[in-house]
Design an enzyme around this catalytic site. Structure first.
Site, PDB file in Angstrom:
ATOM      1  CG  LEU A 132      -1.900   1.169   1.345  1.00  0.00           C
ATOM      2  CD1 LEU A 132      -2.925   1.153   0.199  1.00  0.00           C
ATOM      3  CD2 LEU A 132      -2.616   1.130   2.695  1.00  0.00           C
ATOM      4  CD  GLU A 134       2.621   4.387  -4.530  1.00  0.00           C
ATOM      5  OE1 GLU A 134       1.890   3.590  -5.123  1.00  0.00           O
ATOM      6  OE2 GLU A 134       2.876   5.551  -4.944  1.00  0.00           O
ATOM      7  CB  ALA A 137       1.304   7.548  -1.135  1.00  0.00           C
ATOM      8  CB  SER A 139      -0.920   8.861   6.825  1.00  0.00           C
ATOM      9  OG  SER A 139      -0.087   8.371   7.865  1.00  0.00           O
ATOM     10  CB  ILE A 164       6.694  -3.815   1.331  1.00  0.00           C
ATOM     11  CG1 ILE A 164       6.239  -2.647   0.450  1.00  0.00           C
ATOM     12  CG2 ILE A 164       5.763  -5.013   1.195  1.00  0.00           C
ATOM     13  CD1 ILE A 164       4.919  -2.014   0.875  1.00  0.00           C
ATOM     14  N   GLY A 345      17.981  -0.629  34.996  1.00  0.00           N
ATOM     15  CA  GLY A 345      19.091   0.297  35.145  1.00  0.00           C
ATOM     16  C   GLY A 345      20.103   0.171  34.021  1.00  0.00           C
ATOM     17  CD  GLU A 369      -1.186  -2.264   9.460  1.00  0.00           C
ATOM     18  OE1 GLU A 369      -1.882  -1.553   8.703  1.00  0.00           O
ATOM     19  OE2 GLU A 369      -0.937  -3.447   9.211  1.00  0.00           O
TER      20      GLU A 369
END
Length: 385
Positions: A132, A134, A137, A139, A164, A345, A369
Site C-alpha cells: 500500500l 509508497e 504516500a 498515511s 513493505i 538500570g 498501520e
C-alpha cells in the site's frame, strides 16, 4: 511471578480456543523464543518460524472453514498474535501482515479468485505482503502513484512501494495501484505472485528494531497481470484498503500488547532477583508502584483490542474502537518498555538483556498501520460525525 496471562475465551467455547492458546504458548516459548536474540542480531528472515506456524494452523485462524481457515473468532486470533509477539515481535508483525493480505482476498475476491489463491494463503504454504505505502504516500492513501494501465485482457503495472513488511521474502503481494485519476474511485487491488516478471526489490531497510521483519521497497517494472488477479471491481481499492486496515490495526495492537507484556515480565523477574542495600529492589515501594503502572498499561491495552474484536465478531462497526486500540496499545508499549529499561538500570541499556530490544521494537508500532496522530484524527472525526 504474577505475569502469566489468563486468556479470554469466547462465549460458548468448545475448548478449541483454549487448546490454541496452549499450542501457541508452547510453540512461542519452546520453538521461537530460543532463536530470537541471534536472529534479530543478524536480521535474518525467520522463514522456518512462519512455516512452523503455518503447519500448526496458526496463519489461518479467523477465516471460514470452507476456504481453509480455522473459523475462530477474531478475539481468539488476536490473543494468539499477542502470544507470538510476546516471544518474537517481528514474527507477530509478520503474522498480522499475512492476515491483512488474506482479509483482502477473502472479503473482496470473487469465487474463482478465492479458489485459486486462498488454499495457499490459508494452508500455511505461502506468506503474504501488503503493498500500500509508497515513498510519497504513507498515511495519505489518495497519494498513491503506482499505476496499473489496462492492456487487452490484463494490466501493466509500474511504480514503487515502500516500507513493505516481508518485502523480498513473501510468496505473493497484495498490490494497490491507480487505475484512474478519480480521487476516491481511482485505486484497484491485485494479487501478484512473487515470481511475476518485472517484480523487483530494494535492499532491506536498516531499521531501529524488528530486524527480522524484513522491510524493503517492492518495485514494479512493467509487471503484466491478468484481469483475473484483480480483487473486486476496478476502483474499489480505497474502500478495500480502509476496511482491511481496521482489522490490521487490531493486529498491531495485539503485537504491541505482546511487546509490553514481555517487557513487564522481564522487569518483574529482575526486580525480584536484583539486590541492593540488602534486599531485592522489588521490595521498594517506588519500584512496586512503577511495576503496577506498567501492569495497568498492559491490561488496558489488552482490554481495548479485545473490546474492538468482540464488536467485529458480532458484526458491528468497530473502526473507531480499532483506532483506539491501536493508539492505546502502542503508546502503552512505548511507556512500558521505557520503564522496563529503567527497572533494569544500566543492564537494561545493554544488549545482554532483552528489554533493550523490546524498547526498540516498540517504537515503530506507533508509526505503521497509520501513525498514532492519524488514529487521533480518525477517532475525533468519528466522534464529531
Amino acid at each position: 511471578m504474577g505475569t502469566t496471562v489468563d486468556r479470554l475465551l469466547p462465549p460458548d467455547d468448545d475448548g478449541v480456543s483454549e487448546a490454541l492458546f496452549e499450542l501457541t504458548r508452547e510453540i512461542a516459548t519452546q520453538k521461537l523464543a530460543p532463536l530470537v536474540a541471534e536472529a534479530e542480531e543478524k536480521g535474518e528472515f525467520p522463514e522456518a518460524a512462519y512455516r512452523l506456524l503455518g503447519m500448526s494452523g496458526l496463519l489461518s485462524l479467523p477465516f471460514p472453514e470452507e476456504h481453509g481457515g480455522g473459523a475462530q473468532p477474531y478475539q481468539t486470533y488476536l490473543q494468539v498474535v499477542e502470544e507470538i509477539a510476546t516471544a518474537w515481535p517481528s514474527v507477530g508483525v509478520g503474522v498480522s501482515v499475512h492476515t491483512l493480505t488474506a482479509n483482502v482476498v477473502e472479503a473482496n475476491g470473487g469465487d474463482e479468485l478465492k479458489a485459486r489463491w486462498l488454499p495457499g494463503i490459508l494452508g500455511g504454504d505461502w506468506l503474504g505482503a501488503y503493498c500500500l505505502s509508497e515513498p510519497q504516500a504513507g498515511s495519505d492513501v489518495s497519494g498513491i502513484a503506482t499505476r496499473a494501465v489496462r492492456d487487452g485482457d490484463g494490466y501493466v503495472v509500474n511504480g514503487t512501494k515502500q516500507w513493505i513488511s516481508n518485502g523480498s521474502c513473501a510468496d505473493y503481494y497484495i498490490l494497490f495501484a491507480r487505475t484512474s485519476e478519480d480521487p476516491t474511485r481511482g485505486l484497484s487491488v491485485f494479487v501478484v505472485p512473487a515470481d511475476a516478471d518485472g517484480l523487483g526489490f530494494g535492499a532491506p531497510e536498516r531499521k531501529m528494531g524488528l530486524a527480522c521483519d524484513v522491510t524493503t521497497q517492492v518495485l514494479f517494472d512493467a509487471v503484466r497481470l491478468p484481469a483475473a488477479q484483480r480483487v473486486g471491481d476496478e476502483g474499489e481499492g480505497m474502500h478495500i484498503a480502509l476496511a482491511a486496515l481496521d482489522a490490521g490495526r487490531l493486529g498491531i495492537a495485539a503485537v504491541a500488547t505482546g511487546i509490553a507484556q514481555a517487557a513487564l515480565a522481564h522487569a518483574v523477574a529482575y526486580a525480584g532477583e536484583r539486590e541492593q542495600f540488602g534486599a531485592t529492589i522489588g521490595t521498594q515501594q517506588g519500584m512496586q508502584f512503577l511495576l503496577a503502572d506498567m501492569a495497568a498499561d498492559v491490561e488496558r491495552a489488552r482490554a481495548t483490542y479485545l473490546h474492538a474484536a468482540r464488536l467485529k465478531d458480532a458484526g458491528r462497526p468497530f473502526s473507531r474502537q480499532a483506532s483506539i486500540a491501536k493508539l492505546t496499545a502502542t503508546d502503552a508499549a512505548m511507556r512500558v518498555t521505557t520503564d522496563a529499561v529503567q527497572v533494569l538500570g544500566g543492564n537494561g541499556y545493554t544488549r545482554e538483556y532483552p528489554v533493550e530490544r523490546l524498547f526498540r521494537d516498540a517504537k515503530v508500532t506507533q508509526i505503521f498501520e497509520g501513525t498514532n496522530q492519524i488514529q487521533r484524527m480518525v477517532i475525533g472525526r468519528d466522534l464529531l460525525r
